[in-house]
Scaffold this active site. Structure first.
Site, PDB file in Angstrom:
ATOM      1  N   GLU A 132      -3.734 -10.557   0.206  1.00  0.00           N
ATOM      2  CA  GLU A 132      -4.560 -10.555   1.417  1.00  0.00           C
ATOM      3  C   GLU A 132      -5.958 -10.970   1.000  1.00  0.00           C
ATOM      4  OE1 GLU A 132      -4.367  -6.759   3.508  1.00  0.00           O
ATOM      5  OE2 GLU A 132      -2.233  -6.617   3.051  1.00  0.00           O
ATOM      6  N   GLU A 144       0.826  -1.213   0.000  1.00  0.00           N
ATOM      7  CA  GLU A 144       0.000   0.000   0.000  1.00  0.00           C
ATOM      8  C   GLU A 144       0.858   1.260   0.000  1.00  0.00           C
ATOM      9  OE1 GLU A 144      -2.813  -1.027   3.158  1.00  0.00           O
ATOM     10  OE2 GLU A 144      -4.180  -1.546   1.561  1.00  0.00           O
TER      11      GLU A 144
HETATM   12  C1  GAL Z   1      -4.988  -4.032   3.973  1.00  0.00           C
HETATM   13  C2  GAL Z   1      -3.598  -3.736   4.482  1.00  0.00           C
HETATM   14  C3  GAL Z   1      -3.304  -4.443   5.765  1.00  0.00           C
HETATM   15  C4  GAL Z   1      -4.432  -4.253   6.726  1.00  0.00           C
HETATM   16  C5  GAL Z   1      -5.694  -4.758   6.120  1.00  0.00           C
HETATM   17  C6  GAL Z   1      -6.898  -4.535   6.987  1.00  0.00           C
HETATM   18  O1  GAL Z   1      -5.405  -3.058   3.111  1.00  0.00           O
HETATM   19  O2  GAL Z   1      -2.635  -4.084   3.528  1.00  0.00           O
HETATM   20  O3  GAL Z   1      -2.113  -3.933   6.283  1.00  0.00           O
HETATM   21  O4  GAL Z   1      -4.567  -2.918   7.008  1.00  0.00           O
HETATM   22  O5  GAL Z   1      -5.952  -4.048   4.951  1.00  0.00           O
HETATM   23  O6  GAL Z   1      -6.814  -5.129   8.199  1.00  0.00           O
END
Ligand code: GAL
Length: 992
Positions: free
Chosen positions: A489, A413
């Site tokens: 993620e 990010e």
């Molecule tokens: C993503 C980010 C993580 C965390 C997650 C939400 O966008 O890369 O670091 O913030 O969202 O828990």
């Protein structure tokens, strides 16, 4: 005030470290080394003291002390603060506010006189957050940043034999903070190890290893480049390798993979020094858009791991690292993304040894610039290029020798911009043997895989098919279509969840382009703290007096802060299982599909067993040794019960459902190198219904009797004259009505991407959190007491028309047929639909619940792979999951019978069928709590929940799924509970 940008290097300039040595590998050496961990003298200033540490030559006598490694905020100096995206200071790069907690560290260290006899003396810091200046004996030597990266400083020319003074000044905020905006606690200080190294003349400065594996020939090619002024030999005794630096050998080897983490002890020596490392032969490739390790398509069943421990923050110990690796292996995780920075180097040693594929991520996140439309984002600013490129160089310099690392990541990010290409080029120059990852630029222009976070199941499937939306640039679009796809993620594990993990996993298995994903995230970052009166709890954002914070969003892990696996983690283990055993719905007969999902292993080490079970009793069981072994990727379809099971089915007691359960466990007699696994460790399990339960025997005997107080008695149930249930067996009933609400989960509270309203908001608008019942009629109809009512919430016109039909089944049992018809216009889903009972109970937490249904852990419509039907027992206390932020938890699905061992006797609840919207299922969903849902919803922390004197029992036809809306998609259509007519058939028996 001087122009900061003109200054050579201060904490407010975006400059790489000064006065430091070149990056090099983290290697175990026999050269002398002094550990500088321990108690240091310490003083915290509120503001950034200007100048360098040498300005204050004081020894720190009379100051306080601090443990190194550690964070000062967790040792009584200042407070932790949590923000996810936003910077907790004005966005004014590279400047930071004057209020800038600054830690002055002092300690002395001894240099043996022989260390000064040629060679160099080097200070090594493994990690300091966020910017630091180092002086020795009053001479300023170096400045550094890159919190999760090492810094080496040559101190030879300023040290003396004997005692020396080390001064380190650490600023909490610096230019570096702008590129370290990861979603975690802001915690500062010297939080990783510090050591003093003797670098002997003619010693080994660095070793760069290349160890590739060719799956067609079975041969490995090995070469090590040794940086030394001496004559180096490189030996792998087990392979008979004995080479000079730069020489290559090709020979038959066993490859390294996460499944079989074969390592070879390697020794590199000169006359002056020997270093040891463990080499793994493996090759990572992308062919035809498929991610491969050693030629085999590998699916990454991963987790995102921040370094965290509730008392130590990111200063994790080797024991914690080992615990994480063992827990990961035990839950069938095969990959870790080191979100969002290089981890402590020891963690990577463990990943090599135990077998985990790693995405090693650069220490870079600039997410807070997103809030201001990415204006001034360092990722796109030439002035920041040297600093950012230095970071990837240090990561690769430190870590490249680890076979476990299968990809490098540019960061997280950090938006888009020119410096991505610069970092990628720097990586390729140093190591072109691994693909590069970065999610923040959708074009994937600078990287080798297409990565996204939280793409929905629908979109993931489209990407799997190569049918994703086009990029405007045709060339980039064509290039990206050729890349494998990873969800860096997905499945946001905040609170109760994630739901829908199995839906993604199925896609990963289906489409070659999909290389898997990494659940967000490993652990809740709850900080161990206490209330003013000493009650211990795990704090989240806002618990430490922060000016701005992001609350509970820091508690989004699969592990609770004390490393107890959450139900989501147990579900993940079942979904990630290497031997998946699933119902095959299209076989025409009860059938189970057993799949070997390893990429490299056969199932030789797996013992497959079967059991035929009814009512939680095993009717027959055996093993499947005659089936043979599945090679990687192969499957068996089991359509016939073993002969012994068929015979047992013939004679099975009439009534209960009969289940065919198949399990794969580690064989005791086939040794595999799995130090993390306990004996009989489960590799997968599945179950199929082979005979449905017979309906409960019809209620016979008994009639509705009028009671003296104007009410009614129906078997063991007593009602007042208004048709209100007041007693069930020995238990006084404090409430009995239809209910459709739950204490919102973190996922319920957030709107799914693309949706206007969260589920919790829809329930609030429907009045579900505040229902009342209107009585319409109480009638005796033949042998039944029939009560009709309307259940609805204040301020809305939607509600439920309800009919309760109570029929005696002898003196001790009563049947309830409950009919619920939603009326009106509903804005969204329902949380649940069913009956809520309050039973007066002195110690509701201690009530034992003995049930037949899914268990032993909780299950929801979209999180139920881990639960198997059986007979299970828990106290009400143990049915609860203590989420860091309290919320709905603990439901058990498919319950056909539950005995509650109440103070007033044993109460049995049975069900032979429930339906919603015409869809029938066996068994109800049961939840039992020692507090109300309202109290659960209102609680900020687990200690806010105090057991009362009522046992609250939910008997539901269905409950809404969990989804992942806290960050990403909500509940999928396959698990949504929409308002629809529902029926439950229940029998309550006062068991004597
Ligand atoms: C993503 C980010 C993580 C965390 C997650 C939400 O966008 O890369 O670091 O913030 O969202 O828990």
């Amino acid at each position: 005030m001087a122009d900061a940008s003109a200054a050579p290097s201060t904490h407010e300039t975006p400059t790489p470290p000064t006065g430091v040595r070149s990056p090099r590998s983290h290697l175990a050496s026999d050269a002398p080394r002094a550990d500088l961990n321990g108690e240091w003298r310490f003083r915290l200033f509120d503001e950034a003291v200007t100048g360098v540490a040498a300005d204050d030559p004081g020894t720190g006598d009379g100051w306080g002390s601090i443990a190194v490694p550690g964070h000062w905020q967790l040792q009584g100096h200042g407070s932790p603060a949590y923000t996810n995206v936003v910077f907790p200071f004005p966005v004014d790069p590279p400047r930071v506010p004057r209020d800038n907690p600054t830690g002055e560290y002092r300690r002395t260290f001894a240099v043996p006189s022989e260390w000064l006899d040629g060679g160099r003396v080097v200070l090594r810091f493994e990690g300091v957050d966020s910017w630091f200046a180092v002086a020795v004996n009053g001479t300023p030597l170096a400045t550094s940043s890159g919190s999760r990266l090492p810094t080496e400083i040559d101190v030879t020319d300023v040290v003396v034999a004997g005692e020396n003074l080390l001064a380190v000044r650490v600023h909490q905020w610096s230019a570096a903070s702008y590129v370290e905006d990861q979603d975690q606690w802001w915690l500062s200080g010297i939080f990783r190890d510090v050591a003093l190294l003797r670098r002997p003349a003619g010693g080994i400065t660095d070793v760069r290893v290349a160890a590739e594996y060719d799956p067609t020939s079975g041969q490995g090619t090995f070469r090590a480049e040794v940086t030394t002024l001496g004559e180096a030999r490189v030996r792998i005794p087990e392979l008979g390798i004995d080479l000079a630096s730069g020489q290559e050998a090709t020979l038959a080897v066993e490859p390294w993979s996460a499944e079989v983490p074969r390592l070879y002890d390697t020794e590199v020596s000169t006359d002056a020094e020997t270093v040891r490392l463990r080499v793994g032969f493996r090759t990572v490739t992308i062919d035809d858009g498929v991610f491969r390790v050693n030629g085999a398509a590998v699916k990454l069943r991963g987790v995102n791991r921040h370094e965290f421990e509730p008392t130590r923050g990111r200063a994790v110990t080797p024991e914690t690292m080992l615990e994480d690796v063992v827990l990961a292996k035990r839950h069938h995780v095969n990959a870790v993304r080191t979100s969002h920075y290089p981890p402590h180097p020891h963690f990577l040693d463990l990943c090599d040894e135990y077998g985990l594929y790693v995405i090693d991520e650069n220490d870079l996140e600039t997410h807070g610039f997103g809030v201001i439309d990415w204006r001034g984002n360092p990722t796109d600013d030439a002035a920041w290029e040297p600093l950012l490129v230095d970071r990837v160089r240090r990561m690769i310099g430190r870590d490249a020798h680890h076979p476990s690392i299968v990809m490098w990541s540019l960061g997280n990010e950090a938006g888009e911009g020119r410096n991505l290409a610069a970092m990628a080029a720097a990586i390729r120059e140093l190591d072109d043997s691994r693909p590069i990852h970065y999610e923040g630029d959708r074009s994937s222009a600078d990287v080798d895989v297409y990565s996204r976070m939280y793409a929905s199941v629908g979109e993931t499937e489209r990407i799997g098919r190569g049918e994703e939306d086009q990029l405007t640039d045709g060339e980039l679009d064509a290039r990206r279509r050729g890349l494998p796809f990873v969800q860096c993620e997905y499945a946001h594990a905040m609170g109760n969840g994630p739901g829908g993990l199995a839906d993604y996993d199925e896609l990963f298995d289906t489409y070659p382009r999909l290389m898997g994903g990494f659940v967000w995230e490993w652990i809740d970052h709850g900080i161990a703290t206490r209330t003013p009166d000493g009650v211990e709890f795990f704090g989240y954002g806002g618990d430490f007096g922060e000016e701005i914070h992001d609350g509970t969003f820091i508690a989004d892990g699969m592990l609770l802060p004390d490393r107890t696996p959450s139900p989501g983690m147990v579900e993940m283990a079942a979904v990630y299982a290497p031997v998946r055993i699933d119902v095959e719905p299209d076989a025409g007969v009860p059938a189970l599909l057993v799949r070997n999902r390893y990429a490299f292993r056969s199932t030789e080490h797996a013992q497959l067993t079967w059991a035929l079970e009814a009512d939680g009793e095993v009717l027959a069981s055996g093993d499947y040794d005659d089936l043979g072994v599945l090679e990687a990727g192969e499957a068996f379809l089991l359509t016939e019960l073993p002969a012994e099971a068929s015979a047992a089915l013939e004679t099975a007691p009439a009534g209960p459902a009969v289940w065919w359960t198949v399990r794969a466990r580690l064989r005791p007699d086939v040794a595999i190198d799995a130090p993390w696994a306990e004996e009989g460790f489960g590799l997968g399990a599945g179950q199929v219904l082979v005979r449905a339960a017979a309906p409960l025997p019809a209620a016979v005997g008994g009639e509705v009797r009028a009671s003296d107080d104007g009410g009614y008695a129906v078997g063991p149930a007593a009602f007042d004259g208004a048709g209100r249930l007041v007693r069930l067996g020995g238990a006084e009933v404090t409430l009995a009505r239809v209910d459709a609400w739950r204490a919102p989960t973190d996922n319920d509270r957030a709107a799914s991407w693309g949706e206007a309203m969260s589920d919790a908001e829809a329930w609030r608008r429907s009045g579900l959190d505040r229902v009342h019942e209107r009585l319409d009629s109480v009638e005796v109809d033949g042998d039944a007491l029939v009560v009709t009512a309307r259940t609805a919430g204040a301020a809305t016109d939607c509600g439920f028309a309800v009919t309760y039909r109570w029929t005696p089944a002898g003196d001790d049992a009563v049947d309830l047929e409950l009919d619920i018809v939603p009326e009106g216009e509903w804005p969204g889903s329902l949380a649940r639909i069913g009956m809520l009972l309050g039973l007066a109970e002195g110690a509701p937490s201690d009530v034992l619940v003995d049930w037949v249904g899914l268990g032993p852990g909780e299950s929801y419509a979209d999180s139920k792979v881990a639960a198997l039907t059986g007979r299970w027992q828990h106290t009400v206390a143990d049915l609860q999951t203590r989420y860091t932020h309290p919320q709905e938890n603990g439901a058990r699905r498919g319950v056909t019978r539950a005995d509650l061992v109440l103070g007033a006797g044993r109460l049995r609840v049975e069900s032979d069928g429930v339906s919603v919207g015409g869809r029938a299922s066996t068994g109800l969903e049961l939840s039992a709590r020692p507090w109300t849902d309202a109290a659960l919803a209102a609680a900020a922390h687990p200690h806010d929940l105090v057991a009362g004197d009522v046992l609250w029992l939910h008997l539901d036809a269905a409950q809404h799924g969990l989804g992942s809306a806290a960050c990403g998609p909500g509940v999928l259509p396959n698990a949504v509970l929409r308002p629809a007519p529902a029926q439950l058939r229940l029998r309550f028996t006062a068991v004597r």
